[in-house]
Structures are given as C-alpha cells and as structure tokens.
Design a protein around this motif. Structure first.
Motif, mmCIF file in Angstrom:
data_model
loop_
_atom_site.group_PDB
_atom_site.id
_atom_site.type_symbol
_atom_site.label_atom_id
_atom_site.label_comp_id
_atom_site.label_asym_id
_atom_site.label_seq_id
_atom_site.Cartn_x
_atom_site.Cartn_y
_atom_site.Cartn_z
ATOM 1 N N HIS A 207 25.534 -21.281 27.812
ATOM 2 C CA HIS A 207 26.621 -21.609 27.237
ATOM 3 C C HIS A 207 27.056 -22.465 26.635
ATOM 4 C CE1 HIS A 207 30.791 -20.992 26.711
ATOM 5 N NE2 HIS A 207 31.355 -22.390 27.731
ATOM 6 N N GLY A 208 26.218 -23.620 27.982
ATOM 7 C CA GLY A 208 26.632 -25.390 27.526
ATOM 8 C C GLY A 208 25.906 -25.704 25.914
ATOM 9 N N GLN A 209 25.037 -25.305 25.759
ATOM 10 C CA GLN A 209 24.076 -25.254 24.702
ATOM 11 C C GLN A 209 25.056 -25.106 23.556
ATOM 12 O OE1 GLN A 209 20.404 -22.933 25.058
ATOM 13 N NE2 GLN A 209 19.327 -24.919 26.714
ATOM 14 N N ASN A 210 25.182 -23.710 23.719
ATOM 15 C CA ASN A 210 26.472 -23.446 22.809
ATOM 16 C C ASN A 210 27.396 -24.271 22.335
ATOM 17 O OD1 ASN A 210 24.382 -20.739 22.417
ATOM 18 N ND2 ASN A 210 25.578 -20.136 23.337
ATOM 19 N N VAL A 211 27.679 -24.476 22.956
ATOM 20 C CA VAL A 211 29.376 -25.559 23.523
ATOM 21 C C VAL A 211 28.721 -27.117 22.747
ATOM 22 C CG1 VAL A 211 30.679 -26.851 24.870
ATOM 23 C CG2 VAL A 211 29.911 -25.090 25.221
ATOM 24 N N SER A 212 28.128 -27.410 22.776
ATOM 25 C CA SER A 212 27.291 -29.122 22.069
ATOM 26 C C SER A 212 26.637 -28.688 20.356
ATOM 27 C CB SER A 212 26.222 -29.788 22.843
ATOM 28 O OG SER A 212 24.326 -27.823 22.543
ATOM 29 N N GLU A 213 26.133 -27.648 20.352
ATOM 30 C CA GLU A 213 26.546 -26.696 19.109
ATOM 31 C C GLU A 213 27.158 -27.114 17.629
ATOM 32 O OE1 GLU A 213 21.773 -24.670 20.404
ATOM 33 O OE2 GLU A 213 23.556 -23.807 19.090
ATOM 34 N N ASN A 214 28.757 -26.547 18.506
ATOM 35 C CA ASN A 214 29.746 -26.209 17.913
ATOM 36 C C ASN A 214 31.278 -26.877 18.520
ATOM 37 O OD1 ASN A 214 30.550 -23.912 19.249
ATOM 38 N ND2 ASN A 214 28.691 -23.255 18.680
ATOM 39 N N ILE A 215 31.897 -26.934 17.386
ATOM 40 C CA ILE A 215 33.045 -27.666 17.647
ATOM 41 C C ILE A 215 33.855 -26.725 18.776
ATOM 42 C CG2 ILE A 215 35.226 -29.364 17.005
ATOM 43 C CD1 ILE A 215 33.364 -29.976 15.172
ATOM 44 N N SER A 216 34.466 -25.830 18.552
ATOM 45 C CA SER A 216 34.581 -24.430 19.053
ATOM 46 C C SER A 216 34.268 -24.027 20.269
ATOM 47 C CB SER A 216 34.871 -22.911 18.420
ATOM 48 O OG SER A 216 33.496 -22.395 18.461
ATOM 49 N N GLY A 217 33.167 -24.552 20.394
ATOM 50 C CA GLY A 217 32.876 -23.804 21.728
ATOM 51 C C GLY A 217 33.062 -25.953 22.748
ATOM 52 N N PHE A 218 33.392 -26.996 22.449
ATOM 53 C CA PHE A 218 34.110 -27.682 22.744
ATOM 54 C C PHE A 218 35.534 -27.505 23.010
ATOM 55 C CE2 PHE A 218 36.878 -31.514 22.508
ATOM 56 C CZ PHE A 218 36.130 -32.447 23.013
ATOM 57 N N GLN A 220 36.939 -24.518 23.525
ATOM 58 C CA GLN A 220 36.729 -23.514 24.587
ATOM 59 C C GLN A 220 36.697 -24.301 26.216
ATOM 60 O OE1 GLN A 220 33.936 -20.389 23.904
ATOM 61 N NE2 GLN A 220 34.777 -19.442 25.557
ATOM 62 N N SER A 221 35.705 -24.818 26.404
ATOM 63 C CA SER A 221 36.012 -25.652 27.377
ATOM 64 C C SER A 221 37.202 -26.681 27.559
ATOM 65 C CB SER A 221 34.160 -26.493 27.520
ATOM 66 O OG SER A 221 33.093 -25.661 27.052
ATOM 67 N N LEU A 222 37.903 -27.281 26.616
ATOM 68 C CA LEU A 222 38.522 -28.118 26.937
ATOM 69 C C LEU A 222 39.707 -26.817 27.228
ATOM 70 C CD1 LEU A 222 39.941 -30.780 27.003
ATOM 71 C CD2 LEU A 222 40.313 -30.191 24.664
ATOM 72 N N LYS A 223 39.650 -26.109 27.312
ATOM 73 C CA LYS A 223 41.106 -24.827 27.212
ATOM 74 C C LYS A 223 41.029 -24.538 29.097
ATOM 75 C CE LYS A 223 42.978 -20.878 26.065
ATOM 76 N NZ LYS A 223 43.153 -19.219 24.917
ATOM 77 N N CYS A 224 39.157 -24.327 29.026
ATOM 78 C CA CYS A 224 39.368 -23.689 30.755
ATOM 79 C C CYS A 224 39.216 -24.307 31.953
ATOM 80 C CB CYS A 224 37.354 -23.890 30.515
ATOM 81 S SG CYS A 224 36.839 -22.951 32.100
ATOM 82 N N ILE A 225 39.766 -26.297 31.356
ATOM 83 C CA ILE A 225 39.219 -26.682 32.302
ATOM 84 C C ILE A 225 41.497 -26.996 32.175
ATOM 85 C CG2 ILE A 225 37.639 -27.741 32.534
ATOM 86 C CD1 ILE A 225 38.521 -30.324 31.027
ATOM 87 N N SER A 462 31.343 -32.877 34.043
ATOM 88 C CA SER A 462 31.576 -34.144 32.581
ATOM 89 C C SER A 462 32.882 -34.218 32.685
ATOM 90 C CB SER A 462 30.001 -34.289 32.225
ATOM 91 O OG SER A 462 29.024 -33.858 32.568
ATOM 92 N N LEU A 463 33.202 -33.396 30.755
ATOM 93 C CA LEU A 463 34.656 -32.995 30.771
ATOM 94 C C LEU A 463 34.965 -33.493 30.916
ATOM 95 C CD1 LEU A 463 35.264 -32.555 27.422
ATOM 96 C CD2 LEU A 463 35.083 -29.517 29.043
ATOM 97 N N ALA A 464 35.585 -32.341 32.344
ATOM 98 C CA ALA A 464 36.458 -33.173 33.183
ATOM 99 C C ALA A 464 37.255 -33.948 34.108
ATOM 100 C CB ALA A 464 36.425 -32.032 34.682
ATOM 101 N N VAL A 465 35.837 -34.822 34.150
ATOM 102 C CA VAL A 465 35.562 -36.340 34.688
ATOM 103 C C VAL A 465 36.136 -37.191 33.486
ATOM 104 C CG1 VAL A 465 34.531 -37.883 35.814
ATOM 105 C CG2 VAL A 465 34.428 -36.276 36.595
ATOM 106 N N GLY A 466 35.303 -36.799 32.579
ATOM 107 C CA GLY A 466 36.104 -37.292 31.141
ATOM 108 C C GLY A 466 37.363 -36.868 30.400
#
Length: 585
Positions: A207-218, A220-225, A462-466
């Motif tokens: 999932h992390g690799q997919n996140v780095s490949e497209n903006i929608s994954g980012f 989605q991760s941002l929404k998660c935190i 990393s995203l959470a701390v950033g």
C-alpha cells in the motif's frame, strides 16, 4: 539553510545607516551630542528639522523599498532546509533503534539539539553589545548604550555566522551512503514476530508503494491520520503548547528588558546559560523516564499532562513578580514629578518646561537626581550641559526637584533611571521560577513527541510527524508572534516617530499591563492544552477499554494503570479490525 541565513543578513548592506535620533539627520558628523536640545526660550526649532524636500524624498524611498523580500526568501530557504530533519530523522531513529530504546535516543537527540540554541543565545548576546553599523560609524560618537531602547545591535552578524556554519556542517552529508547498511530482510525479522504481523506488514508495504505512485494514495493516507481521534487531539494540544512557547521565546528578551531593566544582551545571556541547559536536561530525563519505566501510550500521556500542570503552576507565579511602572515624567507622573497621572496620553506640560519649546515626540531619556526619568533634557527643563558622549550631564533642570535640597542646580544624566531594589529581587525569583517552569515543560516534551507517531500505524509515522511539524510551523510559528505582538503593543506608552511621521518602535511599556498581557496569554494557551490533555487521556481509556477487559478475562496481571493499551514490540498500538474501523488507526 546556510544560503537562507546569509540571504537574510543582506538587507543590512543595502540599507542606510541606522539613525536613533531625528537630530542626527541634520549633522554630517552624525550622532554627536551637540545635537541634543536643552531648554531655551530663543531656541530655533527649524535648525533641528529636516527640510520638507529631504523628508519627502526619504519617505518615497522608504515606501518603495523591497528589501523585505530578502528576508522572506531567506526564511523560505531556511524552512525548506529544516523541513526534512524532523520527520525523517525521528522516523529513522525509531526504525533502527533497539527495541524499547527509541524514547531514550529521541530524548538524547533533542537534548543535544539544545547545544545549538545555547551557543546561539550566547553569540546573540555578544553581537547585541556591538552597534549595528560597526565598521561604518565612528563608535566614539555613539551616545546610547545597549540598555537604551533605541539601541540596535549587530543582528546581521548572527545570520552570517550561522549561515557559514550551516554550509560547513552540510559537507559530511554528501559522503553518506545512498542505501542503509541494515537490509530489508533483517529489518523485517526484527520488526515482525508472527506470520499474521508479516502478512499485515506486507500489505502495508504494498500500500505504501502505491501511495508513493499516485496523489490519491497520499490523500488517502492523510485522511487516515486526520480521522484518527488521538492524533487530532495531539495536534491541537501540541499547537497550543507550541504557540505559547513560540510567543515566549519571541518576546521574553523584551519582557526582561522592559520589566526588570536589563539589556537584550543580558537577557540573551540569561536564556542561553540558564534556561536552555535546563530544557536540555528536562528533555533527556523525560526520554530516560519513558525508557526506564517502559511507559505505554497512556503512561506517556499522563506524564506529559502532570509535567505541564506543574509548569502551568510555576508560570502563574509570574503574576506576582511583575514590577511597578517606572517613574517617568510625562507618562506616569506630571512633568514636575509631584503627582501621578491617570493616563499617559497627552499629559500637559508643567510650569517648569512650558516655555522651553520642547519637541514632545523626541525621546532622549535622562535620569534626574530625584530618581525620575525624563523623556529629554529639554522636557526636564535643563538649561546647560557639560561633558560629551555617554557621560554627558545636564544642569539647571527646573523640573528636577530633589527632596530636602533647596537649589536650582539639579542635574540629570543620559539614560533611564535603574530599577529599584524591590524589582531586582523579583528578577532573581523570576529566574528561579523560569528554570523550574522550563524544566517541567521540557520533561513532558519527549513523551508528547513519541505519542505523535505511536498513535498512528507505523507506515504512516513519517507523514504524521511531517504534518505535525507543518501544523506547528504554519499555525503556531506564524500567527503566535503576530497576536502576541499585537496584544503587547497595547501596553506601549511611548512610540517613536519617524521623519515621515510614521509610528516606529515602542520606547517604553506599561510594566503592569505588559506583564499581565504576556503572562496571561501564555497561561491561556497552556490551560487550553491541559484541557485537551484531559480529553486525550479520556479518549485513550475509551478506545482501549475493550482491550483491558479482554486482558482481565485472560487472567493477565496488570502491573501498571497504563497497561490499558495493547502494544506491539515496538510500542505501537495494533488495533483489531473493529477498532480500526471505528478509529481509522
């Protein structure tokens, strides 16, 4: 960072010489004490004024200046350079530290990072004693001292030195290997103990690799935190605490200067040699406590809460350490010094200086034999002077009346009158209180930082701390100095006025109003953070309540109240499917 620091210092070399007095505009030799005005019935005020043509040209130049762009670009470059350090550095330490040791390493890292500010404050205190135009001005003609509110130190030297050191310290980073020595398989074996965890982490990695490949994954991760209640509460309380700390750091030097009569240089020495080592000690001990007692998430939250409560209590003592207002003729007293005034606005002239043709906007403070500060020798009613530069003495001052002395030869000297002994004692107590305040504040900082990335899934830390750093910088670092400054400025009693008639910096503040505003605003932010800490702890107990019930049913003995959480071997909360759906963790 180095380039940004150097760029920030460039405006000094493009601006004209600093003028601390309007009289210096008329004399080519600049800043001579001969320009000081005394009481004279025949004084020609036009001699001390700049011609309208010169004023108009100067105002046009001032309004069309774009020097501030250098400061803006410099701060942007410094921000870009600082951004990767916190999220990537903390994640690296947590990934590669031995099990249970990350809190100790983080505490050590943050404690060592205080060495820089300590050196910076000491360096700033040295540069603050140096006149801003050193190398360009004849310092023998400068009549003000570092304790004068008009004094401007060599601020640009600090940026140049910091910029050069940053560039030099970046050189070793070019020799670091591109890949870490620790292999991915070894890392996986250390982190994953069961087949179930391996499967879960494999899915997470994909999932992390997919996140780095497209903006929608980012997103989605941002929404998660951002849908994680614990993380959101931590964000809000960290913002409150950071705003109070940023406001204090920005204005504490001015507070000490105005409240207790110490210069900016002396205030920087106090901060660099006394409070910052205390902060470093508190951060280190906080990390050690988490490691020694193996605190879980709830234990960390309670430790941070209790330490911040103690810091809040010690900060309250500052209300009792506020000094009385200075005795200043024309602001807190009538010009003859006999009676207090209800307001510092438009205080009328007295019989002793009404015929002196004084400029009431002029600020050249002098101290009378009676312990009262006058805004200028003219407003003190002085008729003559003797000496030169900083040791100049003015005589025959009609507004200076010394009790028990029957003569009209009363004198004043350049500079503000010193604070009384009672205020000096309060400053010593204030120093001790600040040490205790900073110690307990920093004691809870390491647990708070650990909570930021241990309340989210490991792959999102990393995203959470950033995002946490971005929030603190954007919503704390920018607005806090602005609203702190706006409220503090309401306590100003005397503003400087430029040759164009524009309001400049504040010369003297109402000590009582300044102290109440500064301490009250700081305490309000901290109290809001304490309320959020209570909400955080309550939310943790609700989320982990089911886990605690299950543990009791299995017959496991609870050794600590903080064992309400279920943590994996690295200290992260591993929720069940139901909990994950409910909390988005």
């Amino acid at each position: 960072m180095g380039t940004g620091s150097i760029l920030t210092a460039l405006p000094h070399f493009f601006m004209g010489y600093y003028r601390y007095s309007k009289e210096t505009l008329t004399d080519p030799s600049e800043n001579l004490t001969s320009s000081l005005s005394t009481c004279s019935l025949d004084q020609n005020l036009l001699l001390n004024r700049t011609s309208p043509e010169v004023v108009e040209k100067g105002c046009e130049k001032e309004s069309g200046s774009y020097i501030w762009i250098y400061v803006l670009l410099g701060n942007m470059l410094r921000g870009i350079g600082e951004t990767p350090i916190v999220p990537l550095g903390i994640s690296y330490i947590d990934d590669f530290a031995e099990e249970g040791h990350s809190s100790f390493y983080l505490g050590t890292l943050h404690a060592l990072s205080m060495i820089g500010p300590i050196i910076g404050f000491i360096q700033a205190s040295l540069f603050a004693k140096i006149y801003v135009d050193i190398g360009y001005e004849d310092l023998s003609n400068i009549r003000i001292t570092p304790k004068d509110s008009r004094w401007v130190g060599a601020w640009w030297l600090g940026f140049l030195v910091a910029g050069m050191l940053s560039i030099m310290s970046s050189i070793p980073f070019f020799f670091l290997p591109k890949n870490l020595d620790k292999s991915q398989n070894e890392t996986s074996l250390d982190l994953l103990k069961t087949n179930e965890e391996r499967t879960h982490m494999a899915d997470v990695t994909n999932h992390g690799q997919n996140v780095s490949e497209n903006i929608s994954g980012f997103f989605q991760s941002l929404k998660c935190i951002l849908t994680n209640p614990l993380y959101v509460i931590l964000q809000c309380l960290s913002l409150m605490l950071a705003s109070s700390h940023i406001g204090v750091i920005t204005y504490v030097s001015k507070y000490i200067e105005q409240q207790y009569g110490y210069s900016t240089s002396e205030a920087n020495i106090l901060l660099g040699s006394l409070t910052l080592p205390t902060v470093a000690t508190g951060i280190f001990i906080g990390g050690y406590i988490v490691k020694k007692f193996k605190l879980t998430l709830l234990g960390m939250a309670k430790l941070s809460f209790y330490t911040n409560v103690l810091a809040f209590i010690f900060q309250l003592l500052n209300f009792a350490l506020i000094c009385e207002n200075r005795s200043v003729a024309g602001l807190t007293l009538t010009y003859d010094g006999n009676n207090p005034v209800a307001s510092h606005i438009n205080v009328p002239l007295s019989y002793c200086n009404s015929d002196c043709n004084c400029d009431q906007n002029h600020w050249e403070p002098v101290c009378g034999d009676n312990g009262i500060t006058y805004m200028s020798p003219c407003l003190a009613g002085c008729k003559s002077s003797n000496g030169n530069k900083k040791s100049m003495v003015f005589y025959n001052c009609s507004c200076v009346e010394v009790t028990g002395v029957q003569n009209k030869n009363n004198s004043v000297t350049l500079g503000d009158c010193p604070r009384d002994s009672q205020c000096t004692k309060k400053f010593y107590i204030y120093s001790v209180v600040q040490v205790l305040n900073y110690f307990f504040s920093s004691l809870g900082s390491t647990p708070t930082v650990l909570l930021v990335f241990k309340t989210v899934q490991p792959e999102l830390k990393s995203l959470a701390v950033g995002f946490h750093s971005l929030t603190i910088r954007a919503l704390g670092g920018i607005p806090a100095p602005i609203y702190f400054g706006a409220l503090i400025d309401r306590a100003c009693m005397k503003w400087s006025t430029s040759s164009c008639g524009k309001q400049g910096s504040c010369r003297i503040y109402d000590s009582i109003l300044y102290g109440n505003t500064f301490t009250g605003l700081t305490e309000s932010l901290r109290f809001s953070a304490l309320i959020l800490f209570v909400v955080l702890i309550s939310t943790m107990k609700k989320i982990y309540q089911g886990k605690d019930t299950k543990a009791s049913e299995n017959g496991r003995k609870d050794t600590n109240e903080a064992n309400l959480e279920s943590l994996n071997n690295d200290g992260y909360f591993v929720p069940s499917a139901k909990t994950d759906n409910e909390t988005h963790m």
